[in-house]
Design a protein around this motif. Structure first.
Motif, short mmCIF file in Angstrom:
data_model
loop_
_atom_site.label_atom_id
_atom_site.label_comp_id
_atom_site.label_asym_id
_atom_site.label_seq_id
_atom_site.Cartn_x
_atom_site.Cartn_y
_atom_site.Cartn_z
N LYS A 199 -13.08 8.54 -0.33
CA LYS A 199 -13.41 8.52 -1.75
C LYS A 199 -12.86 9.75 -2.49
N TYR A 200 -12.71 10.87 -1.78
CA TYR A 200 -12.41 12.14 -2.44
C TYR A 200 -11.15 12.11 -3.29
N GLU A 201 -10.06 11.58 -2.72
CA GLU A 201 -8.77 11.61 -3.42
C GLU A 201 -8.38 10.25 -3.99
N SER A 202 -9.31 9.31 -3.91
CA SER A 202 -8.99 7.94 -4.34
C SER A 202 -8.53 7.88 -5.79
N SER A 203 -9.24 8.57 -6.68
CA SER A 203 -8.88 8.53 -8.10
C SER A 203 -7.52 9.18 -8.35
N SER A 204 -7.20 10.24 -7.59
CA SER A 204 -5.91 10.91 -7.75
C SER A 204 -4.77 9.98 -7.34
N TYR A 205 -4.95 9.27 -6.22
CA TYR A 205 -3.94 8.32 -5.77
C TYR A 205 -3.80 7.18 -6.77
N PHE A 220 -24.79 8.88 -0.78
CA PHE A 220 -23.65 8.11 -0.30
C PHE A 220 -23.05 7.34 -1.47
N GLU A 221 -21.73 7.39 -1.58
CA GLU A 221 -21.04 6.62 -2.61
C GLU A 221 -20.30 5.46 -1.96
N PRO A 222 -20.14 4.36 -2.69
CA PRO A 222 -19.44 3.20 -2.11
C PRO A 222 -18.01 3.56 -1.69
N SER A 258 -14.47 1.67 -0.03
CA SER A 258 -13.88 0.36 0.26
C SER A 258 -12.56 0.49 0.99
N ILE A 259 -12.16 -0.59 1.63
CA ILE A 259 -10.88 -0.61 2.35
C ILE A 259 -9.73 -0.45 1.37
N LYS A 260 -9.95 -0.83 0.11
CA LYS A 260 -8.91 -0.70 -0.91
C LYS A 260 -8.50 0.76 -1.08
N MET A 261 -9.45 1.68 -0.91
CA MET A 261 -9.15 3.11 -1.04
C MET A 261 -8.19 3.56 0.05
N ALA A 262 -8.35 3.03 1.25
CA ALA A 262 -7.43 3.36 2.33
C ALA A 262 -6.04 2.81 2.05
N LYS A 263 -5.98 1.59 1.49
CA LYS A 263 -4.68 0.99 1.15
C LYS A 263 -3.97 1.79 0.08
N GLU A 264 -4.72 2.25 -0.92
CA GLU A 264 -4.13 3.02 -2.01
C GLU A 264 -3.51 4.32 -1.50
N GLN A 265 -4.06 4.86 -0.41
CA GLN A 265 -3.57 6.12 0.12
C GLN A 265 -2.58 5.93 1.26
N ASN A 266 -2.14 4.67 1.44
CA ASN A 266 -1.15 4.33 2.48
C ASN A 266 -1.60 4.77 3.87
N LEU A 267 -2.89 4.64 4.14
CA LEU A 267 -3.41 5.01 5.45
C LEU A 267 -3.36 3.82 6.39
N SER A 268 -3.35 4.11 7.68
CA SER A 268 -3.41 3.04 8.67
C SER A 268 -4.74 2.30 8.51
N LEU A 269 -4.70 1.00 8.56
CA LEU A 269 -5.92 0.20 8.43
C LEU A 269 -6.58 -0.05 9.78
N ASN A 270 -6.18 0.70 10.79
CA ASN A 270 -6.82 0.65 12.10
C ASN A 270 -8.24 1.20 11.95
N PRO A 271 -9.28 0.39 12.23
CA PRO A 271 -10.66 0.85 12.05
C PRO A 271 -10.97 2.17 12.75
N ALA A 272 -10.34 2.39 13.89
CA ALA A 272 -10.61 3.61 14.65
C ALA A 272 -10.13 4.86 13.90
N MET A 315 -14.95 6.15 6.40
CA MET A 315 -15.22 7.57 6.18
C MET A 315 -15.47 7.88 4.70
N CYS A 316 -16.47 8.69 4.45
CA CYS A 316 -16.82 9.05 3.07
C CYS A 316 -15.65 9.76 2.37
#
Length: 283
Positions: A207-213, A175-177, A179-193, A203-204
């Protein structure tokens, strides 16, 4: 100092550990019997012979005892049957002692020198009497190990929100860390569901595309900055990382989406210092 090793995995999506082949001729895909810190185990070779430096191995390096024989495969299947029975017995004892814990999995070491019971619980659990009961029944070493919700999902498996088998149960060794910051960087909804897996954690795959974004974001000017487009100066009100475009608002209130390559000038700082766009520099 370099060591000649092979990489062995004990579960489908488990971590790969290095072992000394000890003169055994093994190749990727072979099943092997190895010596581990917790006893003799049955694993599969995932990494063929290679040289690794001392910082990549845990010393002392354990040995590959032998390539698995037909008898070893029979014992492995017998262990699986014993694990099923042990699960039922342990669950009964948990109920008898009225312990607030959820039994997740049972695992025999290959040589049956130890049985590991994995469970989840909201807090600490006093399972000393339970261990005594289990030791009296199985007459071997007993270990109860409390695990987290992510480990539970990895062991149990299932389908993720995407409809595919869980990444952690199919190919993620560690498992890799996330963070919510990764969701923000990808302009995803911050709705926990929408950004949580069945384990109720982030969701793991965030992390996959975080560095690309992150790299794409570094190439775009910040929202609120000013740019020159078709000899008109405007303010950046939004960006599209995937399209590498900007939404620019002009003084008359009109808005226009422009590609980064179409920007003539970007004003960078408070001194109104500017730089030519990447497209202009190439030309």
């Amino acid at each position: 100092m370099a060591f000649n090793v092979v990489g062995v995995r004990f579960k489908q999506a488990g971590k790969i550990y290095y072992f000394d082949p000890a003169g055994n001729e093994v190749k990727v895909g072979d099943n092997v019997i190895v010596e581990t810190a917790r006893g003799i185990e049955f694993g599969q070779v995932m990494v063929g012979n290679k040289e690794v430096t001392e910082d990549k191995v845990t010393l002392p390096l354990k040995n590959v005892i032998r390539v698995a024989t037909p008898e070893d495969h029979i014992q492995l299947e017998e262990n699986k049957e014993k694990e099923k029975k042990a699960f039922g017995i342990c669950q009964e004892k948990i109920n008898d002692h009225k312990l607030d814990m959820k039994l997740i999995d049972v695992e025999y070491t290959f040589d049956r020198s130890k049985i590991l019971f994995y469970f989840t619980a909201d807090g600490r659990v006093d399972f000393r009497e339970l261990v005594k009961d289990l030791a009296a029944i199985f007459r071997t070493r007993i270990e109860l190990r409390q695990i987290g919700v992510r480990d539970e999902a990895k062991m149990m498996g299932g389908l993720g929100p995407c409809g595919r088998p869980l990444c952690c149960a199919t190919f993620l060794g560690d498992f890799e860390p996330v963070s919510i910051k990764m969701a923000k960087e990808q302009n995803l909804s911050l709705n926990p569901a929408k950004i949580s897996g069945i384990c109720s954690r982030l969701m793991c795959c965030l992390k996959y595309e975080s560095s690309s974004y992150r790299d794409a974001k570094a190439d775009l000017p910040l929202i609120g900055g000013r740019v020159l487009v078709n000899n008109r100066e405007g303010k950046i009100v939004d960006t599209n990382l995937l399209k590498e475009s900007l939404i620019v608002e002009f003084s008359n209130g009109s808005r226009q989406e422009v590609l980064l390559s179409e920007v003539e000038e970007i004003f960078l700082d408070e001194n109104n210092e500017s730089k030519q766009s990447e497209n202009d520099e190439i030309e």
